[in-house]
Design a protein around this motif. Sequence first.
Motif, PDB file in Angstrom:
ATOM      1  N   ASN A  22      47.875  54.858  22.123  1.00 25.07           N
ATOM      2  CA  ASN A  22      48.242  54.840  23.541  1.00 25.07           C
ATOM      3  C   ASN A  22      47.288  53.884  24.227  1.00 25.07           C
ATOM      4  N   VAL A  23      47.789  53.147  25.198  1.00 26.80           N
ATOM      5  CA  VAL A  23      46.998  52.133  25.886  1.00 26.80           C
ATOM      6  C   VAL A  23      46.796  52.554  27.334  1.00 26.80           C
ATOM      7  N   SER A  24      45.562  52.512  27.789  1.00 31.53           N
ATOM      8  CA  SER A  24      45.265  52.719  29.203  1.00 31.53           C
ATOM      9  C   SER A  24      44.395  51.556  29.660  1.00 31.53           C
ATOM     10  N   ALA A  25      44.361  51.346  30.960  1.00 35.40           N
ATOM     11  CA  ALA A  25      43.627  50.207  31.512  1.00 35.40           C
ATOM     12  C   ALA A  25      42.658  50.679  32.576  1.00 35.40           C
ATOM     13  N   ASN A  26      41.572  49.928  32.712  1.00 26.74           N
ATOM     14  CA  ASN A  26      40.617  50.113  33.795  1.00 26.74           C
ATOM     15  C   ASN A  26      40.284  48.717  34.307  1.00 26.74           C
ATOM     16  N   VAL A  27      41.150  48.217  35.201  1.00 24.72           N
ATOM     17  CA  VAL A  27      41.043  46.852  35.697  1.00 24.72           C
ATOM     18  C   VAL A  27      40.955  46.913  37.219  1.00 24.72           C
ATOM     19  N   SER A  28      39.837  46.503  37.767  1.00 26.86           N
ATOM     20  CA  SER A  28      39.614  46.545  39.210  1.00 26.86           C
ATOM     21  C   SER A  28      40.658  45.700  39.936  1.00 26.86           C
ATOM     22  N   GLY A  29      41.283  46.294  40.945  1.00 29.13           N
ATOM     23  CA  GLY A  29      42.236  45.567  41.770  1.00 29.13           C
ATOM     24  C   GLY A  29      43.675  45.672  41.319  1.00 29.13           C
TER      25      GLY A  29
ATOM     26  N   VAL B 177      37.289  50.631  23.128  1.00 28.70           N
ATOM     27  CA  VAL B 177      37.191  50.109  24.483  1.00 28.70           C
ATOM     28  C   VAL B 177      36.965  48.607  24.344  1.00 28.70           C
ATOM     29  N   ILE B 178      37.938  47.837  24.789  1.00 27.86           N
ATOM     30  CA  ILE B 178      37.908  46.383  24.598  1.00 27.86           C
ATOM     31  C   ILE B 178      37.569  45.717  25.920  1.00 27.86           C
ATOM     32  N   ASN B 179      36.462  44.988  25.947  1.00 24.59           N
ATOM     33  CA  ASN B 179      36.036  44.263  27.131  1.00 24.59           C
ATOM     34  C   ASN B 179      36.846  42.975  27.225  1.00 24.59           C
ATOM     35  N   ILE B 180      37.595  42.826  28.313  1.00 19.54           N
ATOM     36  CA  ILE B 180      38.427  41.644  28.527  1.00 19.54           C
ATOM     37  C   ILE B 180      37.702  40.717  29.497  1.00 19.54           C
ATOM     38  N   VAL B 181      37.485  39.474  29.094  1.00 21.24           N
ATOM     39  CA  VAL B 181      36.860  38.465  29.931  1.00 21.24           C
ATOM     40  C   VAL B 181      37.764  37.251  29.942  1.00 21.24           C
ATOM     41  N   ASN B 182      38.118  36.797  31.137  1.00 20.51           N
ATOM     42  CA  ASN B 182      39.000  35.654  31.302  1.00 20.51           C
ATOM     43  C   ASN B 182      40.295  35.825  30.501  1.00 20.51           C
ATOM     44  N   GLY B 183      40.820  37.055  30.503  1.00 19.17           N
ATOM     45  CA  GLY B 183      42.116  37.332  29.899  1.00 19.17           C
ATOM     46  C   GLY B 183      42.115  37.614  28.414  1.00 19.17           C
TER      47      GLY B 183
ATOM     48  N   PHE C 278      49.226  42.184  26.419  1.00 16.48           N
ATOM     49  CA  PHE C 278      49.511  43.210  27.409  1.00 16.48           C
ATOM     50  C   PHE C 278      49.619  42.563  28.772  1.00 16.48           C
ATOM     51  N   GLN C 279      50.318  43.222  29.671  1.00 15.18           N
ATOM     52  CA  GLN C 279      50.422  42.759  31.050  1.00 15.18           C
ATOM     53  C   GLN C 279      50.135  43.928  31.985  1.00 15.18           C
ATOM     54  N   ILE C 280      49.629  43.588  33.172  1.00 10.44           N
ATOM     55  CA  ILE C 280      49.319  44.594  34.182  1.00 10.44           C
ATOM     56  C   ILE C 280      49.677  43.994  35.538  1.00 10.44           C
ATOM     57  N   SER C 281      50.084  44.845  36.473  1.00 12.31           N
ATOM     58  CA  SER C 281      50.530  44.374  37.787  1.00 12.31           C
ATOM     59  C   SER C 281      49.573  44.798  38.893  1.00 12.31           C
ATOM     60  N   ALA C 282      49.578  43.996  39.941  1.00 12.81           N
ATOM     61  CA  ALA C 282      48.843  44.330  41.159  1.00 12.81           C
ATOM     62  C   ALA C 282      49.865  44.567  42.266  1.00 12.81           C
ATOM     63  N   THR C 283      49.440  45.191  43.343  1.00 14.68           N
ATOM     64  CA  THR C 283      50.380  45.539  44.406  1.00 14.68           C
ATOM     65  C   THR C 283      49.961  45.055  45.790  1.00 14.68           C
ATOM     66  N   GLY C 284      48.942  44.214  45.867  1.00 20.23           N
ATOM     67  CA  GLY C 284      48.469  43.732  47.162  1.00 20.23           C
ATOM     68  C   GLY C 284      49.293  42.577  47.693  1.00 20.23           C
TER      69      GLY C 284
END
Length: 178
Positions: free
Chosen positions: A24-31, A6-12, A53-59
């Motif tokens: 396998n990679v999973s994410a737990n990123v608020s928003g 479990v890798i804590n990501i701070v400021n990217g 890695f990259q992750i998308s938002a939908t707002g």
Amino acid sequence: MAKPYVINIVNGSGTESILNGTYNVSANVSGYNNESISPSSVNVQAGTNNYAFQISATGTLTLHVTETGEAGGTPIVGATFVRTDASGTTYGNPITTDSEGNAVFNNVPFAATNAPLIYYKQTASDGEHEFDDNVQNTSLTTDSQTIQITNATPASRTITLTDANYANLPIDGELTLN
């Protein structure tokens, strides 16, 4: 089987000692849409120490710009905005207000709780209105939000012209400010 990393990501960025292998990679990123993590698997190999890695938002964040900062105000067409971080570093392309005064940022994060801050700033108006160029922020607790922005008409200024050799002697004429 080894426990997951479990890798804590701070400021990217984050750092972790990881054994070579395929994961396998999973994410737990608020928003963000955690299912959009890419790539969804990674092969950690000797000699390679950086993985991206990259992750998308939908707002959707709409900035509605008017002379009064109210929904029914006169829209400002041609005002530009950019996404930034807290210090004002810009990311992505500028967004320009349309005929209704709307500048729309798509793919921004939102969350009902612990929504991340979204930073933005205005970089220009239509050339006829004043604007605040400070970094602003908001957070979306729903998938769509509209913020009202004021671009007021400029204040009326009094300009005087007097004779340089005869103190306070008013002069008739015309000045041009370019």
